[in-house]
Design an enzyme around this catalytic site. Structure first.
Site, PDB file in Angstrom:
ATOM      1  N   TRP A  65       0.860  -1.166   0.011  1.00 29.99           N
ATOM      2  CA  TRP A  65       0.084   0.121  -0.113  1.00 29.99           C
ATOM      3  C   TRP A  65       0.751   1.242  -0.070  1.00 29.99           C
ATOM      4  CZ3 TRP A  65      -0.208  -3.915   3.479  1.00 29.99           C
ATOM      5  CH2 TRP A  65       0.482  -3.605   4.787  1.00 29.99           C
ATOM      6  N   GLU A 109      -5.382   0.910   5.605  1.00 23.94           N
ATOM      7  CA  GLU A 109      -5.558   1.459   7.074  1.00 23.94           C
ATOM      8  C   GLU A 109      -6.628   0.728   7.806  1.00 23.94           C
ATOM      9  OE1 GLU A 109      -3.855   3.455   8.584  1.00 23.94           O
ATOM     10  OE2 GLU A 109      -2.411   4.088   6.731  1.00 23.94           O
ATOM     11  N   THR A 139      -4.399  -5.041  13.710  1.00 26.19           N
ATOM     12  CA  THR A 139      -3.931  -6.274  12.986  1.00 26.19           C
ATOM     13  C   THR A 139      -2.279  -5.744  12.691  1.00 26.19           C
ATOM     14  OG1 THR A 139      -5.915  -6.818  12.135  1.00 26.19           O
ATOM     15  CG2 THR A 139      -4.022  -8.043  11.504  1.00 26.19           C
ATOM     16  N   TYR A 169      -8.863   9.202  12.162  1.00 30.82           N
ATOM     17  CA  TYR A 169      -7.708   8.824  12.190  1.00 30.82           C
ATOM     18  C   TYR A 169      -7.448   8.200  10.669  1.00 30.82           C
ATOM     19  CZ  TYR A 169      -3.774   5.714  11.372  1.00 30.82           C
ATOM     20  OH  TYR A 169      -2.899   4.937  10.680  1.00 30.82           O
ATOM     21  N   ASP A 219      -2.190   7.611  15.393  1.00 30.03           N
ATOM     22  CA  ASP A 219      -2.727   6.337  15.865  1.00 30.03           C
ATOM     23  C   ASP A 219      -1.892   6.069  17.351  1.00 30.03           C
ATOM     24  OD1 ASP A 219      -0.105   5.723  14.994  1.00 30.03           O
ATOM     25  OD2 ASP A 219      -0.780   3.966  13.921  1.00 30.03           O
ATOM     26  N   CYS A 255      16.898   4.216  20.948  1.00 26.00           N
ATOM     27  CA  CYS A 255      17.232   5.512  20.879  1.00 26.00           C
ATOM     28  C   CYS A 255      18.555   5.766  20.183  1.00 26.00           C
ATOM     29  CB  CYS A 255      17.134   6.175  22.401  1.00 26.00           C
ATOM     30  SG  CYS A 255      15.626   6.049  23.339  1.00 26.00           S
ATOM     31  N   CYS A 261      17.918   6.243  16.564  1.00 28.45           N
ATOM     32  CA  CYS A 261      16.743   7.045  16.227  1.00 28.45           C
ATOM     33  C   CYS A 261      17.216   8.344  15.399  1.00 28.45           C
ATOM     34  CB  CYS A 261      15.940   7.367  17.710  1.00 28.45           C
ATOM     35  SG  CYS A 261      14.542   8.462  17.202  1.00 28.45           S
ATOM     36  N   THR A 299     -12.464  -7.453  22.160  1.00 31.00           N
ATOM     37  CA  THR A 299     -11.997  -6.145  22.669  1.00 31.00           C
ATOM     38  C   THR A 299     -12.379  -5.848  24.291  1.00 31.00           C
ATOM     39  OG1 THR A 299     -12.475  -5.481  20.400  1.00 31.00           O
ATOM     40  CG2 THR A 299     -12.156  -3.615  22.150  1.00 31.00           C
TER      41      THR A 299
HETATM   42 FE1  SF4 Z   1      14.135   7.166  21.841  1.00 34.96          FE
HETATM   43 FE2  SF4 Z   1      13.779   8.407  19.508  1.00 34.96          FE
HETATM   44 FE3  SF4 Z   1      11.711   7.384  20.848  1.00 34.96          FE
HETATM   45 FE4  SF4 Z   1      12.927   9.443  21.391  1.00 34.96          FE
HETATM   46  S1  SF4 Z   1      11.771   9.351  19.773  1.00 34.96           S
HETATM   47  S2  SF4 Z   1      12.273   7.756  22.771  1.00 34.96           S
HETATM   48  S3  SF4 Z   1      15.042   8.979  20.939  1.00 34.96           S
HETATM   49  S4  SF4 Z   1      13.116   6.077  20.024  1.00 34.96           S
END
Ligand code: SF4
Length: 359
Positions: A20, A33, A39, A116, A134, A194, A197, A297
């Site tokens: 999609w 969507e 799911t 949404y 979401d 993180c 990220c 649910t």
């Molecule tokens: Fe970690 Fe990025 Fe989520 Fe912040 S947005 S908590 S840096 S994964």
């Protein structure tokens, strides 16, 4: 610093290739969507491809019969979604010449489409400036802005929608999808990555060390458990099945006859009484085959399966008696076992079929 550019760059490089995402056809985006609500992505891919093969456009879907649509939905659960897709397609054909409307307000008036889904279709298909918030997006934003508001409250969703709108770049088509993808692949609920990220430099919860406390979500009340005694009744090669005609759970789908009970010792007696009173099928003592749970649910079914074999002559007698009284308006109650594949059964019932195959 806004995170949008870093997020989009990351998305273009790392996004999963999904069918999609190869299109800007609002019909396909809408169907995906709806399927993706409740799911997993991996499960949806095959369902989506089969659905598009059967109904490549809104008008194909609008011309379908409900049992066809339910059959293609079999196993996805939440069957109301499939019914609403169908009625929505019919309304689009009737009132919008078969073209998905491009105005947010018109889309919101269609059956089964909430803010949404409307936001997702408007932004992804038409590049309009609407948010699509979401659970993934609420988690990402709660962390990005170190928000401790309860995400189960509508006012929190609204305030996050406003924040998303404030951050929307020109490329709305990809920004909303990139946020969802970040939530699914990197900013994961229990173990956010993180260190990988793309927006870590803008993340307030990372700076505060509060990622794992967020998002805040009020605990839901425990689900009610309903005990069901279920009858698996064979007559030669035929199985006794029933269609759930009453509104509510699994409406319109085929299943096995069942009745609620409290005390296990009374389960079989209540089931046999139910079979006699409701279907005029008289059963001797049956064999207990086991239990399966199915979580909906708001509640859980604890299904206890009892198997019965009917004597062919007795069954014919019962059928004749029933026809005389006009009870069996629907003769498909007795279904040849190898024809069951043609009907849509919910996952809860497939779990019970599995017990029988395992014995
Ligand atoms: Fe970690 Fe990025 Fe989520 Fe912040 S947005 S908590 S840096 S994964």
């Amino acid at each position: 610093m806004s995170h949008s550019l870093q997020l989009l760059n990351w998305y273009f490089e790392h996004q999963r290739r999904l069918p999609w995402r190869e299109t800007s056809d609002p019909y396909k985006i809408w169907v995906s969507e709806v399927m993706l609500q409740q799911t997993q992505v991996d499960t949806v891919i095959d369902y989506f491809n089969r659905f598009m093969e059967a109904f490549p456009s809104i008008s194909h879907l609008a011309n379908a019969q409900e049992p066809q649509v339910l059959k293609l939905w079999e196993g996805l659960g939440y069957y109301t979604r499939a019914r609403k897709l169908l009625s929505c397609a019919r309304e689009i054909v009737l009132n919008h010449n078969g073209r998905f409307p491009e105005e947010f307000e018109s889309v919101l008036k269609l059956p089964g489409i909430g803010p949404y889904t409307a936001g997702a279709v408007m932004s992804i298909a038409f590049n309009q400036a609407y948010p699509a918030v979401d659970g993934n997006v609420m988690r990402v934003y709660s962390r990005l802005y170190n928000l401790y508001d309860d995400i189960s409250l509508p006012k929190t969703r609204k305030s996050i929608e406003q924040l998303v709108i404030a951050n929307l770049p020109q490329d709305r088509r990809h920004y909303n999808q990139a946020l969802m993808e970040l939530g699914a692949m990197v900013c994961r609920p229990k173990d956010p990555l993180c260190g990988h990220c793309p927006v870590s430099l803008c993340c307030m919860s990372l700076e505060a060390g509060t990622q794992l406390e967020l998002p805040v979500k009020a605990k839901k009340p425990q689900k009610r458990i309903i005990r069901m005694a279920v009858a698996y009744v064979r007559r030669g090669e035929d199985l006794f099945i029933v269609k759930r005609e009453e509104p509510g759970l699994l409406h319109g789908l085929w299943g096995l006859p069942m009745t609620e009970f409290d005390d296990m010792e009374e389960a079989q007696t209540m089931l046999r009484t139910h079979m006699a009173d409701t279907y005029q099928v008289l059963l001797e003592e049956g064999a207990y085959r086991g239990m399966k749970k199915h979580v909906f649910t708001h509640l859980v079914w604890e299904m206890h399966l009892f198997a019965y074999k009917l004597d062919f002559a007795d069954a014919l007698y019962e059928n004749r008696a029933a026809e005389t009284e006009g009870i069996y308006a629907d003769p498909t109650h007795w279904m040849p076992h190898d024809s069951l594949k043609t009907l849509a059964f919910p996952t809860a019932i497939h779990k019970l079929f599995q017990i029988i195959q395992d014995v």
